[in-house]
Design an enzyme around this catalytic site. Structure first.
Site, PDB file in Angstrom:
ATOM      1  N   ASP A  47       0.825  -1.201   0.000  1.00  0.00           N
ATOM      2  CA  ASP A  47       0.000   0.000   0.000  1.00  0.00           C
ATOM      3  C   ASP A  47       0.863   1.256   0.000  1.00  0.00           C
ATOM      4  O   ASP A  47       1.672   1.469   0.900  1.00  0.00           O
ATOM      5  CB  ASP A  47      -0.900  -0.014   1.252  1.00  0.00           C
ATOM      6  CG  ASP A  47      -1.818   1.188   1.318  1.00  0.00           C
ATOM      7  OD1 ASP A  47      -2.941   1.100   0.796  1.00  0.00           O
ATOM      8  OD2 ASP A  47      -1.408   2.220   1.898  1.00  0.00           O
ATOM      9  N   TYR A 106       2.919  10.080   0.491  1.00  0.00           N
ATOM     10  CA  TYR A 106       3.973   9.476   1.312  1.00  0.00           C
ATOM     11  C   TYR A 106       5.366   9.779   0.760  1.00  0.00           C
ATOM     12  O   TYR A 106       6.359   9.629   1.465  1.00  0.00           O
ATOM     13  CB  TYR A 106       3.828   7.948   1.380  1.00  0.00           C
ATOM     14  CG  TYR A 106       2.538   7.422   1.943  1.00  0.00           C
ATOM     15  CD1 TYR A 106       1.702   8.191   2.748  1.00  0.00           C
ATOM     16  CD2 TYR A 106       2.149   6.105   1.666  1.00  0.00           C
ATOM     17  CE1 TYR A 106       0.523   7.686   3.245  1.00  0.00           C
ATOM     18  CE2 TYR A 106       0.967   5.584   2.166  1.00  0.00           C
ATOM     19  CZ  TYR A 106       0.152   6.378   2.949  1.00  0.00           C
ATOM     20  OH  TYR A 106      -1.018   5.857   3.424  1.00  0.00           O
ATOM     21  N   LYS A 149      -2.512   6.187  -3.968  1.00  0.00           N
ATOM     22  CA  LYS A 149      -3.581   7.155  -3.726  1.00  0.00           C
ATOM     23  C   LYS A 149      -3.200   8.521  -4.279  1.00  0.00           C
ATOM     24  O   LYS A 149      -2.015   8.868  -4.296  1.00  0.00           O
ATOM     25  CB  LYS A 149      -3.842   7.276  -2.217  1.00  0.00           C
ATOM     26  CG  LYS A 149      -3.962   5.947  -1.486  1.00  0.00           C
ATOM     27  CD  LYS A 149      -4.073   6.144   0.025  1.00  0.00           C
ATOM     28  CE  LYS A 149      -3.885   4.835   0.768  1.00  0.00           C
ATOM     29  NZ  LYS A 149      -2.457   4.427   0.861  1.00  0.00           N
ATOM     30  N   HIS A 182      -7.308  10.028  -1.740  1.00  0.00           N
ATOM     31  CA  HIS A 182      -6.755   9.873  -0.391  1.00  0.00           C
ATOM     32  C   HIS A 182      -7.648  10.453   0.708  1.00  0.00           C
ATOM     33  O   HIS A 182      -7.660   9.947   1.833  1.00  0.00           O
ATOM     34  CB  HIS A 182      -5.371  10.520  -0.316  1.00  0.00           C
ATOM     35  CG  HIS A 182      -4.485   9.944   0.734  1.00  0.00           C
ATOM     36  ND1 HIS A 182      -3.134   9.785   0.572  1.00  0.00           N
ATOM     37  CD2 HIS A 182      -4.749   9.471   1.965  1.00  0.00           C
ATOM     38  CE1 HIS A 182      -2.612   9.252   1.665  1.00  0.00           C
ATOM     39  NE2 HIS A 182      -3.575   9.057   2.530  1.00  0.00           N
TER      40      HIS A 182
END
Length: 292
Positions: free
Chosen positions: A55, A60, A85, A115
């Site tokens: 994931d 990130y 996402k 997200h």
């Protein structure tokens, strides 16, 4: 992943119910272009141990690391389930997924999520974004599409005009944040639930009322309280996304394939968990006592 069940999404594709996350512990605060080799090696370790569900997310800043780990692992792409996402580039979803795929060194992702709902100021904003998600799916860039951190009101806006129902909603979910109304909404509309922060009851949310129950069940099954929390999710049909940079801990999490909680034990955890409310993420978007 041996012994770890999968569930079938409304898109017809299967998603493993235990996933390895590349956010939280690996969230990159510095220059995205500087590769974090420690993160790459940790993901490769997870893959080697048997984690097939990986994931990621644009925000990130670790999509490059995830792509390198997949390539260097030597595992066939078809054996892996990759999620990412869109967040920062929500105004250009087709461009965002192409940028993500380039970093991931992939032709497609298995699941692409919006997200969060907080970019939108109206139902129309949600509906416009979802049309772009549907276009991404139809172009073959994502096998399944969904959302993250959405509440029933946000989902309802999408459902008014969508031609593809969201396959998944990834939410913070653990004994201290159970979202009963939201999960019921998911079931009514065939939307799968994924949990991030599933270990919160034994990490950020501890100490608390579930401690004794988790300790007793951990002793019964010869596992840790964290593994009981993961199994509590999986036994309710919820996909659990967790992470760690420690190989032994990742090995331990895989032990959830060795036991199954009884309905009574699931209820016991849920009942004790309901005695405390704790939200560990998006606290700037929700009131302190909000259980949405």
């Amino acid at each position: 992943m041996t012994g770890i069940p999968s569930i079938t999404l409304n898109s017809g594709h299967s998603i493993p119910t235990l996933g390895y996350g590349t956010g939280t512990a690996w969230f990159k605060k510095g220059d995205e272009n500087v590769v974090d080799r420690e993160c790459v090696e940790a993901i490769k370790t997870a893959i080697r141990l048997g984690y097939t569900h990986l994931d990621g997310a644009e925000v990130y800043k670790t999509e490059t690391e995830l792509g390198l780990a997949i390539k260097e692992s030597g595992v066939d792409r078809s054996k892996l389930f990759i999620t990412t996402k869109v967040n920062n580039n929500i105004k250009d979803i087709p461009g965002a997924i192409r940028a993500s795929l380039k970093k991931l060194q992939l032709d497609y992702v298995d699941l692409y999520l919006i997200h969060s709902p907080f970019f939108a100021t109206s139902d129309t904003d949600h509906q416009t974004a979802w049309r772009e998600m549907e276009a991404v799916h139809k172009a073959g860039l994502a096998k399944s599409i969904g959302v993250s951190n959405y509440l029933p009101a946000h989902l309802s806006a999408i459902l008014q005009t969508c031609t593809i129902t969201p396959a998944n909603n990834q939410i913070e979910f653990h004994p201290y944040l159970q979202h009963p109304g939201l999960l019921e909404f998911h079931k009514e509309h065939g939307i799968a639930t994924s949990a991030y922060g599933p270990l919160t009851a034994v990490t950020k949310g501890a100490p608390g009322p579930v401690d004794g129950v988790l300790e007793g069940l951990a002793a019964k099954y010869g596992v840790s309280g964290a593994e009981v929390c993961l199994r509590w999710c999986v036994d309710q049909g919820v996909v659990a996304i967790t992470t760690s940079g420690k190989e032994q801990r990742l090995k331990d999490y895989l032990r959830i394939s060795s036991f199954k909680l009884t309905p009574e034990e699931i209820k016991q955890i849920s009942d004790e968990g309901a005695k405390k409310h704790y939200r560990g993420f998006w606290t700037n978007k929700f009131d302190k006592d909000d259980r949405s």
